[in-house]
Design a protein around this motif. Structure first.
Motif, PDB file in Angstrom:
ATOM      1  N   HIS A 263     -25.662  -4.036 -19.384  1.00 14.37           N
ATOM      2  CA  HIS A 263     -27.066  -4.496 -18.999  1.00 14.37           C
ATOM      3  C   HIS A 263     -27.883  -3.620 -19.665  1.00 14.37           C
ATOM      4  N   ALA A 264     -27.313  -2.250 -20.164  1.00 15.74           N
ATOM      5  CA  ALA A 264     -28.338  -1.662 -20.937  1.00 15.74           C
ATOM      6  C   ALA A 264     -28.262  -1.627 -22.271  1.00 15.74           C
ATOM      7  N   VAL A 265     -29.644  -1.313 -22.808  1.00 13.01           N
ATOM      8  CA  VAL A 265     -29.739  -1.237 -24.056  1.00 13.01           C
ATOM      9  C   VAL A 265     -30.272   0.153 -25.127  1.00 13.01           C
ATOM     10  N   LEU A 266     -30.394   0.981 -23.916  1.00 15.66           N
ATOM     11  CA  LEU A 266     -30.683   2.236 -24.275  1.00 15.66           C
ATOM     12  C   LEU A 266     -29.260   3.112 -24.281  1.00 15.66           C
ATOM     13  N   PRO A 267     -29.268   4.128 -24.722  1.00 11.54           N
ATOM     14  CA  PRO A 267     -27.590   4.824 -24.720  1.00 11.54           C
ATOM     15  C   PRO A 267     -27.755   5.600 -23.264  1.00 11.54           C
ATOM     16  N   PRO A 268     -26.673   5.985 -23.003  1.00 10.52           N
ATOM     17  CA  PRO A 268     -26.174   6.519 -21.484  1.00 10.52           C
ATOM     18  C   PRO A 268     -27.353   7.656 -21.169  1.00 10.52           C
TER      19      PRO A 268
ATOM     20  N   ALA B 208     -48.329 -14.947  -7.161  1.00 12.71           N
ATOM     21  CA  ALA B 208     -47.563 -15.212  -8.480  1.00 12.71           C
ATOM     22  C   ALA B 208     -47.173 -16.938  -8.130  1.00 12.71           C
ATOM     23  N   THR B 209     -47.143 -17.621  -9.130  1.00 17.89           N
ATOM     24  CA  THR B 209     -46.501 -19.211  -9.009  1.00 17.89           C
ATOM     25  C   THR B 209     -45.289 -19.034  -9.918  1.00 17.89           C
ATOM     26  N   ARG B 210     -44.929 -18.036 -10.887  1.00 18.04           N
ATOM     27  CA  ARG B 210     -43.968 -18.039 -11.740  1.00 18.04           C
ATOM     28  C   ARG B 210     -43.235 -16.639 -11.617  1.00 18.04           C
ATOM     29  N   ILE B 211     -41.902 -16.705 -12.079  1.00 17.15           N
ATOM     30  CA  ILE B 211     -41.347 -15.423 -12.302  1.00 17.15           C
ATOM     31  C   ILE B 211     -40.405 -15.579 -13.604  1.00 17.15           C
ATOM     32  N   THR B 212     -40.195 -14.221 -14.075  1.00 14.80           N
ATOM     33  CA  THR B 212     -39.275 -14.417 -15.544  1.00 14.80           C
ATOM     34  C   THR B 212     -38.562 -13.062 -15.381  1.00 14.80           C
ATOM     35  N   LEU B 213     -37.508 -13.321 -16.248  1.00 11.55           N
ATOM     36  CA  LEU B 213     -36.638 -11.855 -16.559  1.00 11.55           C
ATOM     37  C   LEU B 213     -36.064 -12.242 -17.830  1.00 11.55           C
ATOM     38  N   ARG B 214     -35.475 -11.112 -18.343  1.00 16.14           N
ATOM     39  CA  ARG B 214     -34.772 -10.834 -19.454  1.00 16.14           C
ATOM     40  C   ARG B 214     -33.440 -10.424 -18.981  1.00 16.14           C
ATOM     41  N   VAL B 215     -32.175 -10.940 -19.778  1.00 19.76           N
ATOM     42  CA  VAL B 215     -30.907 -10.382 -19.313  1.00 19.76           C
ATOM     43  C   VAL B 215     -30.136 -10.694 -20.456  1.00 19.76           C
ATOM     44  N   LEU B 216     -29.048  -9.587 -20.805  1.00 20.71           N
ATOM     45  CA  LEU B 216     -28.168  -9.505 -21.865  1.00 20.71           C
ATOM     46  C   LEU B 216     -27.371 -10.903 -21.821  1.00 20.71           C
ATOM     47  N   GLY B 217     -27.080 -11.626 -22.922  1.00 28.14           N
ATOM     48  CA  GLY B 217     -26.041 -12.467 -22.864  1.00 28.14           C
ATOM     49  C   GLY B 217     -24.829 -12.406 -22.368  1.00 28.14           C
ATOM     50  N   HIS B 218     -24.142 -11.221 -22.598  1.00 28.01           N
ATOM     51  CA  HIS B 218     -23.000 -10.974 -21.994  1.00 28.01           C
ATOM     52  C   HIS B 218     -22.798 -10.521 -20.562  1.00 28.01           C
ATOM     53  N   ASN B 219     -23.862 -10.462 -19.919  1.00 30.00           N
ATOM     54  CA  ASN B 219     -24.012 -10.019 -18.694  1.00 30.00           C
ATOM     55  C   ASN B 219     -23.715 -11.208 -17.538  1.00 30.00           C
TER      56      ASN B 219
ATOM     57  N   VAL C 200     -33.497 -17.926 -25.978  1.00 29.16           N
ATOM     58  CA  VAL C 200     -32.424 -17.035 -26.367  1.00 29.16           C
ATOM     59  C   VAL C 200     -32.806 -16.627 -27.552  1.00 29.16           C
ATOM     60  N   LEU C 201     -32.779 -15.033 -27.797  1.00 27.66           N
ATOM     61  CA  LEU C 201     -33.024 -14.307 -28.894  1.00 27.66           C
ATOM     62  C   LEU C 201     -31.781 -13.984 -29.556  1.00 27.66           C
ATOM     63  N   PRO C 202     -31.088 -14.822 -30.185  1.00 26.84           N
ATOM     64  CA  PRO C 202     -29.726 -14.297 -30.774  1.00 26.84           C
ATOM     65  C   PRO C 202     -29.577 -12.956 -31.409  1.00 26.84           C
ATOM     66  N   GLY C 203     -28.473 -12.174 -30.943  1.00 27.70           N
ATOM     67  CA  GLY C 203     -28.374 -10.999 -31.535  1.00 27.70           C
ATOM     68  C   GLY C 203     -29.394 -10.062 -31.559  1.00 27.70           C
ATOM     69  N   GLU C 204     -30.359 -10.335 -30.550  1.00 32.19           N
ATOM     70  CA  GLU C 204     -31.441  -9.282 -30.551  1.00 32.19           C
ATOM     71  C   GLU C 204     -31.191  -7.928 -30.234  1.00 32.19           C
ATOM     72  N   PHE C 205     -30.218  -7.402 -29.640  1.00 32.32           N
ATOM     73  CA  PHE C 205     -29.950  -6.049 -29.441  1.00 32.32           C
ATOM     74  C   PHE C 205     -28.461  -5.757 -30.079  1.00 32.32           C
ATOM     75  N   LEU C 206     -28.189  -4.430 -30.650  1.00 31.84           N
ATOM     76  CA  LEU C 206     -26.869  -4.277 -30.998  1.00 31.84           C
ATOM     77  C   LEU C 206     -26.371  -3.161 -29.774  1.00 31.84           C
ATOM     78  N   VAL C 207     -25.368  -3.677 -29.116  1.00 30.32           N
ATOM     79  CA  VAL C 207     -24.726  -2.843 -28.135  1.00 30.32           C
ATOM     80  C   VAL C 207     -23.444  -2.488 -28.378  1.00 30.32           C
ATOM     81  N   GLU C 208     -23.296  -1.221 -28.559  1.00 29.36           N
ATOM     82  CA  GLU C 208     -21.976  -0.742 -28.827  1.00 29.36           C
ATOM     83  C   GLU C 208     -21.508  -1.125 -30.217  1.00 29.36           C
ATOM     84  N   GLY C 209     -22.469  -1.366 -31.220  1.00 34.68           N
ATOM     85  CA  GLY C 209     -22.393  -1.807 -32.364  1.00 34.68           C
ATOM     86  C   GLY C 209     -22.167  -3.461 -32.527  1.00 34.68           C
TER      87      GLY C 209
END
Length: 171
Positions: A32-37, A116-127, A144-153
């Motif tokens: 779930h993280a896009v930042l390093p540890p 509020a009348t609407r709620i949104t979120l973003r989640v990594l595709g592999h989660n 879907v934003l394909p390949g938006e992040f590089l996680v562990e390369g």
């Protein structure tokens, strides 16, 4: 078989910053993280952009089991009716006990109560676990934003999900 004690959902308080920071660091994962540890020195959990009022926490016997952060996605008046989940974490030892679902449902209720009348979120595709929870609570994939992040390369999709609050919690 023993049943775990129940937990309560409540608004975060200023004193929750240190235990929430520790929970956040303990549960860091490339799922779930896009930042390093995280590494020392650790920044404060609450800051100018992340205030206690933006968080709901799950607590059992004085121990924080998880949190959800919900805020307006932008300061624009034209989308003031939207809230966005900007983080949800559950301690490993509390998983499978309904903590994440309870936090999510409390968030839906709080967002609706705030107008509020609407709620949104973003989640990594592999989660897959998080995506399944959100789908079970009525969230639909809206983009879907394909390949938006590089996680562990490796490229990972950024999945945008949302739902109207008028539909109410499911389940």
């Amino acid at each position: 078989m023993t049943v775990p004690e129940t937990f309560v959902i409540r608004g975060a308080r200023a004193g929750d910053g240190e235990p929430l920071g520790a929970l956040d660091r303990a549960e860091w994962s490339p799922l779930h993280a896009v930042l390093p540890p995280p590494s020392e020195p650790y920044p404060p959990f609450f800051d100018e952009r992340h205030q206690p009022a933006d968080y709901l926490v799950a607590e059992r016997a004085g121990v924080l089991l998880g949190y959800v952060r919900v805020a307006r996605p932008t300061p624009l008046e034209s989308n003031g009716h939207v809230r966005q989940i900007q983080g949800l974490a559950v301690a490993s030892e509390a998983r499978g006990q309904g903590v994440g679902r309870a936090l999510l449902r409390a968030t839906l209720a709080k967002a609706a109560a705030d107008g509020a009348t609407r709620i949104t979120l973003r989640v990594l595709g592999h989660n897959t676990p998080a995506r399944a929870l959100y789908a079970a609570e009525g969230f639909a994939v809206e983009g879907v934003l394909p390949g938006e992040f590089l996680v562990e390369g490796k490229p990972v999709d950024d999945v945008l999900m949302g739902r109207p609050l008028s539909q109410g919690p499911l389940g």
